[in-house]
Design an enzyme around this catalytic site. Structure first.
Site, PDB file in Angstrom:
ATOM      1  N   CYS A  57       2.097   3.008  -6.864  1.00 27.24           N
ATOM      2  CA  CYS A  57       3.390   2.699  -7.501  1.00 27.24           C
ATOM      3  C   CYS A  57       4.219   3.962  -7.691  1.00 27.24           C
ATOM      4  O   CYS A  57       5.442   3.950  -7.511  1.00 27.24           O
ATOM      5  CB  CYS A  57       3.174   2.025  -8.857  1.00 27.24           C
ATOM      6  SG  CYS A  57       2.228   0.500  -8.749  1.00 27.24           S
ATOM      7  N   ARG A 140       3.109  -6.620  -5.246  1.00 25.27           N
ATOM      8  CA  ARG A 140       4.285  -5.849  -4.790  1.00 25.27           C
ATOM      9  C   ARG A 140       5.244  -6.807  -4.086  1.00 25.27           C
ATOM     10  O   ARG A 140       5.139  -7.042  -2.885  1.00 25.27           O
ATOM     11  CB  ARG A 140       3.859  -4.724  -3.843  1.00 25.27           C
ATOM     12  CG  ARG A 140       2.939  -3.731  -4.500  1.00 25.27           C
ATOM     13  CD  ARG A 140       2.551  -2.578  -3.590  1.00 25.27           C
ATOM     14  NE  ARG A 140       1.372  -1.938  -4.156  1.00 25.27           N
ATOM     15  CZ  ARG A 140       1.395  -1.069  -5.167  1.00 25.27           C
ATOM     16  NH1 ARG A 140       2.537  -0.713  -5.698  1.00 25.27           N
ATOM     17  NH2 ARG A 140       0.270  -0.553  -5.632  1.00 25.27           N
TER      18      ARG A 140
END
Ligand code: BEZ
Length: 241
Positions: A57, A140
């Site tokens: 991330c 995601r």
């Protein structure tokens, strides 16, 4: 007896391409937002990440933040989301800015809003919680939402796999080109490559087009015709100066 308090069997319909983007109000690192209403007139990419203070991330946020100006020139704003709280978001973004150097990126300031979603209410509306992958973290997800608030494309990646931001930009420009020039774009298309005319699903008579060379149309067969549009023409029409 089944415990219904957790809504264990609740099924939330997944948003689909062509749907209106589900509305919500949320607290973000840039203040409260009303989504998608306040983005009317712009494209917006709403994307989720599994958790703050995690490596994939972090690499994604640094990359996306570095490209924010490029997306802005294409009239596209960015909005992030994870199921972490606001103070975690603020601390993580500060750490990124002050401490992390990665692939030539440093002092990276994330200026776009990052939504806090500890109740998962937004994540659930957008199908970002996919229990087969994780029931406590968002996958995601990437939603491309057009200036009218319509979902135009979606991408979902698992927790382990960082996204390709060049591809997200390429897809954005491809959709904008399709809208602006009434065409479609072939595999691996980039601005400057020939586009497909007429777009699939339209009523254009491709057979007639085969005989028509006046518009610079090249037909590989009656159902597969392309036309040149220069990258300059596309950039002039789509990108802010
Ligand atoms: C990461 O961003 O590195 C990550 C987050 C959640 C699960 C696995 C990896």
């Amino acid at each position: 007896m089944e415990n219904c308090e957790c809504n264990c069997n609740e099924t939330v319909p997944m948003p689909r391409i062509g749907d209106k983007a589900p509305s919500f109000t949320a607290v973000t690192t840039q203040g409260e937002i009303k989504f998608p209403e306040q983005y009317a007139g712009s494209w917006v990419i709403l994307f989720s990440h599994p958790a703050d203070f995690t490596p994939v991330c972090t690499s994604e946020f640094m990359t996306f933040a570095s490209l924010e100006g490029k997306f802005a020139k294409a009239n596209c704003k960015l909005v992030g989301l994870s199921v972490d709280g606001l103070f975690s978001h603020i601390a993580w973004l500060r750490t990124i800015r002050e401490k992390i150097e990665y692939r030539g990126m440093k002092d990276v300031e994330v200026k776009f809003p990052l939504i806090e979603d500890i109740t998962m209410s937004v994540a659930k509306k957008y199908g970002m919680i996919q229990p087969g992958e994780s029931s406590t973290k968002a996958v995601r997800a990437v939603f491309f939402i057009d200036p009218k608030g319509i979902i135009r494309a979606m991408v979902y990646y698992p927790l382990s796999t960082g996204r390709n931001f060049d591809e997200l930009y390429r897809a954005l420009i491809a959709m904008q080109t399709a809208d602006a020039f009434s065409c479609a774009t072939p595999a691996d298309w980039r601005p400057g490559d020939p586009v497909i005319v007429p777009p699939p699903g339209s009523c254009g008579l491709a057979k007639d087009r085969m005989a028509d060379r006046s518009e610079g149309i090249v037909c590989h067969d009656w159902f597969f015709c392309t036309k040149a549009i220069s990258a300059e023409t596309i950039n002039d029409k789509l990108l802010k100066k």
